[in-house]
Enzyme design. Structure first.
Site, PDB file in Angstrom:
ATOM      1  N   SER A 153       1.022  -1.675   0.622  1.00 26.25           N
ATOM      2  CA  SER A 153      -0.212   0.235   0.314  1.00 26.25           C
ATOM      3  C   SER A 153       0.754   1.479  -0.087  1.00 26.25           C
ATOM      4  O   SER A 153       1.701   1.420  -1.077  1.00 26.25           O
ATOM      5  CB  SER A 153      -1.023  -0.102   0.671  1.00 26.25           C
ATOM      6  OG  SER A 153      -2.005   0.609   0.970  1.00 26.25           O
ATOM      7  N   ASP A 280      -9.807  -4.029  -5.639  1.00 24.94           N
ATOM      8  CA  ASP A 280      -9.724  -3.173  -4.601  1.00 24.94           C
ATOM      9  C   ASP A 280     -10.373  -1.794  -4.433  1.00 24.94           C
ATOM     10  O   ASP A 280     -10.345  -0.952  -5.357  1.00 24.94           O
ATOM     11  CB  ASP A 280      -7.783  -2.851  -4.805  1.00 24.94           C
ATOM     12  CG  ASP A 280      -7.233  -1.817  -3.760  1.00 24.94           C
ATOM     13  OD1 ASP A 280      -8.362  -1.554  -3.320  1.00 24.94           O
ATOM     14  OD2 ASP A 280      -5.785  -1.896  -4.194  1.00 24.94           O
ATOM     15  N   HIS A 307      -8.150  -4.804  -1.136  1.00 24.14           N
ATOM     16  CA  HIS A 307      -6.745  -4.418  -0.843  1.00 24.14           C
ATOM     17  C   HIS A 307      -5.820  -5.126   0.001  1.00 24.14           C
ATOM     18  O   HIS A 307      -5.885  -4.676   1.114  1.00 24.14           O
ATOM     19  CB  HIS A 307      -6.932  -3.047  -0.369  1.00 24.14           C
ATOM     20  CG  HIS A 307      -6.083  -2.180  -0.367  1.00 24.14           C
ATOM     21  ND1 HIS A 307      -5.109  -0.963  -1.464  1.00 24.14           N
ATOM     22  CD2 HIS A 307      -4.934  -1.613   0.934  1.00 24.14           C
ATOM     23  CE1 HIS A 307      -4.312  -0.625   0.061  1.00 24.14           C
ATOM     24  NE2 HIS A 307      -4.224  -0.318   0.330  1.00 24.14           N
TER      25      HIS A 307
END
Length: 336
Positions: A153, A280, A307
């Site tokens: 991320s 996502d 995600h």
């Protein structure tokens, strides 16, 4: 060597839900269900403070491999926003790479984990210089070769930006793998506030507000924010902190400051892989599809995974462990 592809990840229903994948990825349920071996990177880990200049330090943990064979190299892991070196996905990936024979360094970004009292200045996502310096220092302290980096991320975004600076700063980085990295921060912020279900905003805002309070407690004579600002939306609180604590002048300039969208990765020399998923709910896939990448960067878009989830089954093991381990093994093989 045949490497796994994102299209290989075909979870059974109901794990084909991107929302379920995302919610499970960092949940306490997942941590409880994972086998003990998924946390073995914590055993015997050495606490490390990395000097990044100007009196500032970043914290991390180093674990030496214990296979009895020579080290495959040094694997450095970056967590996501409001995660830490002890986030479930970091522990699971680190433990798998440890089993494979890699030494592991898990780095905390400023004000993450339990590091709020280390430095007076507040974390923000454009603090790439100190992360680059930290990588250089980590390479000096633990000179196992090759050196490979994986980030998740926001950590994936930092990993890609750090790789762009590697050559200029004499960092012997051989490979980077970014899982669901933030590509266009402005688009991502808009998606979180206007498109994503409210539960994601609530999750991140609760963690962020807690982190800011811990920072204020660590340095009570500083005024990092006004209490009314903590009740603002994600974008408005970001704007307030940017104007108060940075020289960017606007929220838009700050968000652009850590973007890797479009052709911004064109000059990157370090081989890299970007893994993401079409479902996502946090980072829109369009940002990945619009990237203009050099031939040394592999873009792999899976149909499923949410995600940073990619959870195979209700044993909570992740496809990304095999994915990262296979690509790191190829890097190690190329250096033998």
């Amino acid at each position: 060597m045949s490497l796994p592809s994102g299209t290989d990840f075909r979870p059974s229903w109901p794990l084909r839900s991107g929302h379920l994948q995302t919610m499970l990825s960092s949940s306490g349920v997942r941590r409880q269900l994972l086998p003990r071996r998924a946390q073995q990177v914590r055993e015997g880990a050495e606490d490390v403070l990395v000097d990044v200049g100007n009196g500032d330090r970043l914290s991390g943990k180093f674990t030496a491999q214990r296979t009895g064979e020579p080290s495959k190299g040094l694997a450095v892991l970056f967590h996501g926003w409001e995660g830490s070196v002890d986030s479930t996905y970091v522990l699971q990936t680190g433990s798998r790479l440890l089993e494979e024979g890699w030494d592991i360094f898990r780095l905390n970004f400023r004000d993450h984990g339990e590091s709020h009292a280390l430095n007076e200045a507040l974390f923000h996502s454009c603090r790439i210089d100190e992360v680059v310096i930290a990588l250089r220092e980590i390479a000096r302290m633990y000179p196992a070769r090759p050196m490979a980096l994986a980030g998740f991320s926001l950590g994936g975004n930092f990993a890609l930006r750090a790789a762009m600076h590697a050559t200029a700063h004499d960092i012997p980085l051989s490979y980077v793998l970014a899982v669901c990295p933030i590509i266009d921060p402005a688009e991502g912020l808009l998606s979180l506030e206007e498109s994503a279900p409210w539960i994601y905003r609530a999750y991140f805002m609760n963690k962020w507000r807690r982190s800011l309070r811990l920072k204020q407690e660590a340095f009570p004579t500083r005024e990092y924010f006004e209490l009314t600002e903590l009740r603002q939306s994600m974008s408005e609180l970001t704007r307030s902190l940017v104007l108060r604590h940075t020289d960017f002048g606007s929220l838009e300039a700050y968000l652009d400051g850590y973007s890797v969208a479009g052709d911004r990765l064109q000059d990157m020399k370090v081989p890299a892989t970007i893994l993401t998923s079409r479902d996502d709910p946090v980072i829109p896939v369009a940002a990945f599809e619009q990237l203009r990448l050099p031939s040394n960067i592999e873009l792999d878009i899976a149909d499923y995974g949410g995600h940073c989830g990619f959870i195979r089954d209700f044993g909570m093991t992740s496809f990304t462990d095999d994915y990262i381990a296979a690509r790191f093994a190829a890097v190690a093989a190329a250096h033998t």
